[in-house]
Structures are given as structure tokens and as C-alpha cells.
Enzyme design. Sequence first.
Site, mmCIF file in Angstrom:
data_model
loop_
_atom_site.group_PDB
_atom_site.id
_atom_site.type_symbol
_atom_site.label_atom_id
_atom_site.label_comp_id
_atom_site.label_asym_id
_atom_site.label_seq_id
_atom_site.Cartn_x
_atom_site.Cartn_y
_atom_site.Cartn_z
ATOM 1 N N HIS A 149 40.905 27.234 20.192
ATOM 2 C CA HIS A 149 40.748 28.446 19.388
ATOM 3 C C HIS A 149 41.492 29.598 20.038
ATOM 4 O O HIS A 149 42.202 30.354 19.376
ATOM 5 C CB HIS A 149 39.257 28.752 19.238
ATOM 6 N N HIS A 169 44.535 33.503 12.078
ATOM 7 C CA HIS A 169 43.498 34.303 11.415
ATOM 8 C C HIS A 169 44.102 35.299 10.435
ATOM 9 O O HIS A 169 45.285 35.580 10.475
ATOM 10 C CB HIS A 169 42.644 35.055 12.435
ATOM 11 N N HIS A 178 40.834 25.895 10.863
ATOM 12 C CA HIS A 178 39.483 25.646 11.378
ATOM 13 C C HIS A 178 38.966 24.282 10.925
ATOM 14 O O HIS A 178 38.257 23.606 11.662
ATOM 15 C CB HIS A 178 38.527 26.769 10.970
ATOM 16 N N HIS A 287 32.214 35.618 7.864
ATOM 17 C CA HIS A 287 32.768 35.023 9.080
ATOM 18 C C HIS A 287 32.862 36.023 10.234
ATOM 19 O O HIS A 287 32.271 35.840 11.286
ATOM 20 C CB HIS A 287 34.133 34.377 8.799
ATOM 21 N N HIS A 291 30.322 36.546 13.663
ATOM 22 C CA HIS A 291 30.865 36.539 15.033
ATOM 23 C C HIS A 291 30.391 37.778 15.796
ATOM 24 O O HIS A 291 29.944 37.705 16.933
ATOM 25 C CB HIS A 291 32.388 36.519 15.009
ATOM 26 N N PHE A 308 38.088 36.541 19.896
ATOM 27 C CA PHE A 308 38.845 35.319 19.622
ATOM 28 C C PHE A 308 38.959 34.422 20.854
ATOM 29 O O PHE A 308 38.853 33.206 20.765
ATOM 30 C CB PHE A 308 40.268 35.657 19.164
ATOM 31 N N HIS A 321 31.220 27.714 12.033
ATOM 32 C CA HIS A 321 32.440 27.346 11.314
ATOM 33 C C HIS A 321 32.254 26.134 10.409
ATOM 34 O O HIS A 321 32.949 26.009 9.389
ATOM 35 C CB HIS A 321 33.613 27.168 12.275
HETATM 36 CU CU LIG Z 1 35.454 32.158 13.634
#
Ligand SMILES: [Cu+2]
Length: 567
Positions: A149, A169, A178, A287, A291, A308, A321
Amino acid sequence: MGQRVHLVAAALLLAILITANWFSGDLRDLIGYCPRIGYLLQTVNGVGRGPSVAGDNHDNRPLAANLSACHASLTDADRPTYCCPPRRDADQIVVEFQLPEIAPSPLRVRRPAHLLDSDYVAKYEKAVAIMKSLPSDHPHSFLRQANNHCLYCTGSYNQVNSTSLFKIHRSWFFFPWHRAFLYFHERILGSSSATTHLLYRIGFYTRGAFNSTQREPGHLPPHVADLNYQREETGRKPEEQMAVNLAFMYHQMVSGARKAELFMGCKLTAGAEGGCDGPGTIEDAPHNTVHEWVGNGLNPEREYMGAFYTAARDPAFYAHHANIDRLWTVWRKIMDSAAPDFTESSWLDTSFTFYDENLRFVRIKVRDCLDPAKLGYAYENIDLPWLNARPKPAVPPEVARNILKKKDEWSTLLASGNPDGQTTYFNNEEQALGATVRARVQRPRRHGAQAEKGEEEEILVVYGIHVLGDVYAKFDVFVNLVADEKKAGPLAREFAGTFVNTPRGARRVGEDRLSAAWRKSTLKLGISELLEDLKADRDENVWVSLVPRAGSGANIMVDGIRIELLR
Ligand SMILES: [Cu+2]
Ligand SMILES: *[C@@H]1O[C@H](CO)[C@@H](O)[C@H](O)[C@H]1NC(C)=O
Ligand SMILES: *[C@@H]1O[C@H](CO)[C@@H](O)[C@H](O)[C@H]1NC(C)=O
Ligand SMILES: *[C@@H]1O[C@H](CO)[C@@H](O)[C@H](O)[C@H]1NC(C)=O
């Protein structure tokens, strides 16, 4: 000249590394760890945004990572980080992914974590524990998995044939990347424990291997996650929060996402010219917001989940996810769509690389990620209570219309002199959102017969969004709102959507952050159903309010608002 750039960059980097003491405990080693400074500097040379590698011709060719150009990258808050594998990817033999001719059977069924008994969850926990016990240079180790990631999200790779970074992203690569990542992760988990499938869950899960030390203490269960979280505690009771969440999900999944681009994100293509910043509804929230909600607010970047570079170090990442991936399948079902979301080769043939359960280094294309059944998995169906949570107007539309008619002063921001009359510029200047900005916006005329109406989605476009310093920022968008904007939210039909800026350090180590003009974002919100419900679908104009949240408005600049039709 090139030498001087190297020297300046090296000095800067050393200064940063020497002062790298922002962290305590186990976060410290994540930052400023940059064993290949020499290697990094090679890429600093090409800091410009223009083409400097032959063949960077900005066409619509698919993206791929240049595996021999893995380099240090920047965290969301601009700190150098390094997540490249210890052995160069470029030296690995790449195996092309092959979908099985016949769909694997039985399918691995991903089940909801919160509805499972302890025995079932224990198997999953055991598989994660095995991953965590592997040495950190093993591709199956939890750390290397998490670093996948980091690699694709902080810009560790350049795009092939380009000096632009490969980041997945805030564009149409969000969902497929993802999905591919989870697919390989699940196969690795399953190889150590024959019955292990990923579990999915909105929010997060605290027990055993699901637990993490880096979570916001005030948000642990039984707190209900705020899916439209804006770094402020709302003080809502659980049942109020759930009602807001359902209305919000209705918007993000149904009324605001009637076209692929609205749901999936903007069409990022190769090279500097192909850059775009426009996440789809679900990527923006829940999403991003989940986070943020899960990550520890005491850490500089809300690590783990809030950044991230560390997000996938929290086991909740995979449950979160898996849920986001499930929403992709649900959305396709709601939209009754059998066709691929997009047909461009620049999407379908874009590829990513992952290690599989047999330690092969596999290149998988977006086109192979479109059908979960072909990949051998499915989601256990659960109720979708948000499908029936269509919000109601906060103020009866007839009443609102009368109030709005009197608010002529709002129209002072309306531009004149724009021939198509469809664009609201803010006097041709960027407008800061220090306070709420309201504008009356002209709707486009529909061409042709009314019959076409069903196929065209009216979309509200807030364009040229520029967050000064690329810091966390959020604003909500309302149409024809007369109720108190401080209190209004997703429960009101007037709510058209939200913009969440998670900082993305979308530049190279050494590049001037302010020069990155192409990073201006566009927010596109589907509003056809909203206009019907507000009885505004025959009006020539609507009133749009941009309401800054979390005190972040002074950093948000916006070029303008317009309404378009999307086929
Ligand atoms: Cu994410
Ligand atoms: C990169 O450029 C080379 C040479 O122009 C070309 O053969 C190759 O197909 C390109 N790769 C991609 C992914 O565009
Ligand atoms: C990959 O990156 C290396 C190192 O920056 C560069 O020399 C090479 O030209 C790049 N290859 C492609 C195909 O972009
Ligand atoms: C999970 O982590 C939290 C925070 O560190 C801790 O308070 C809790 O006891 C842990 N729970 C389990 C089951 O390990």
C-alpha cells in the site's frame, strides 16, 4: 547544473533526516528511514513536471510501475519514507496473471466480521499471526504486505516511460488496485490456513490479531463510527449517528453515484498531462473518513490508519477495504450493470504487481479484477438498510423557494459575461472558503426529448479546488439550503456531497509543493434525484452552498461551480 540539484537535495534531505524526531516508540523507524539516498537522488534530478524520459507522450496508454525506479517517497505530511522491497522488484521474474478458464469453485465467501463466532474469527487471526511472525524481508510478512500500500500510495514508483509518479488513490484506479491487493493478500492468508477468507467490516475490530496499538482511543467500540467524520466529535447518540450514516450511504451509493465516473473517480492517464485528482463518492467517504476515524489523532499523521504510508499496518485496513470492495459489487448490482465500468484501454490494461501465495511475482491488469467470481470469491449478502434511507428535505421545498428568492444578495458572486451562462466563476478569482460560500448556479438546458432525461445525470461540479499546503480539509456541498448549515448534514436531502482532502504529498522529494498546479481537484456530485426531491428539477437556477468543516476553510481555494450533464 544537475550536480548542484543533487547537492542541494542531499543537504535538504540530510537536514530532514537529522531532525527526524517527530515520533516516539515504534513509529520512529517508519519515518526518515532512507537507506538509499544515492538512489533517491537520481529521481530528484527529474523534478520538473514536463517530460524528461523519451516516450512520455501523454497519450492514453495504460499505466504500469517502472519497477527499477522504486525510490524514497513522501508521507502525507511530506516526511520522507521508504517502503521499497529489499531486493529490487526489477530483478524478479514477472509472471503474467491468468484468470482461470472456468471460475473456481466453491467461491471463497468473505463474511461480515461482526456477525461471526469466535471459532471462525480465530482462524483468521491465526493466519494473520503467521504473517506477522515472518521475517520482515519475506514478501508474505505482514510488513511487506502493508508496504504494498505504501508503494502505490505514496509514489514510490515512477510510471513506466515517465517521470510522473504512479499513485492509485483519488482516481479510477482506487477500486481495482485495492481489489487486486486484497486478492493476493487473501490467497496468502489462505495458504497457511485452508479455510481463511477475508472478513469485512465497516469501521474496525478490536480483538487479537485484529487489534492495533495505533488507534484513536476515543473511537474504540462501542462508539459508532461517523462515516462522514470531520475530525470533530459530533456528540450524537448511537441511534442518531446510525441514522446519519444510513442517509449518507444512500447518497454515496445511490443518488450521488449514478454514473461510473461519479462512483469510481476521475480518469487518470499516463504522464504529467494525464494527472487528475477526483476521487469517487465512496473513496471520499466512507473510505477516507473511516481511515481518519480509526487512526490515532495523537500521532502526527493519524497513523496507522490515517496515513497512506502506514494504513495497511493496521489489520483493520483489510476488513475496511474488504467492505469497500463489497460496496463496489453492491453498486454494480444496484445500477444493474453487466458492462465494465469503463472500456478505455488506459484503465483496463493498467497493471500492478504483487507476490502471490507461491512467491511468484505476478502482474495483474485492471481487466482481470472486474469480476469477483472469476477471481474465486464472493461476499456473504447482508441487509442493505441504507437502500431505504432516502433523505427528506430539511425545509419543505415550497417554503425554501420563497426564502431563496428573497436572498438576492447571494447572487453577487454570480459571474456575468460567461456566454453559455452555465459557469459560476467567483469573479474570475479563486474563492477561499474561510466561511460558507453561496452561489446561484445556472442549470444547463437539456437538448432533445424529455425521454433522454433518464440517461443523463445532472452533475454539480466544484472545480479548481486547491488546498493550500495540501493539509487535511473538508467541505460539504448543499443545494437550495435554507436550514442552519452548521447543523445540516447528510440527513437533509439538500446535502449533495462532501469533499475530503487527505494530504497526499503528490510530489517528489525536493519538488516545490506550491508549483504543482495540476493537483487542483474536481468534485463531481450527481444531483438529478436530489433536484427532483427538492422540486427544483424545472428551475433555471439552484443555490449552492459550500460549507467548510473542521475549521479547515481558510486553506481551501475554489475556482468555481458549474452544472453539467453527464451521459
Ligand atoms: Cu484505504
Ligand atoms: C515504453 O516505451 C517503450 C519504447 O518507446 C515501448 O516499447 C513500451 O511499450 C512503453 N511501455 C509502456 C507501458 O507504455
Ligand atoms: C525506469 O527507471 C529507470 C531509473 O530511473 C530509468 O533509467 C528507465 O529509463 C526507466 N524505464 C522506463 C521504461 O521508463
Ligand atoms: C486492543 O487494543 C486496545 C488498545 O491498545 C486495548 O485497550 C485492548 O485491550 C486490546 N484488546 C485486545 C482484545 O487485545
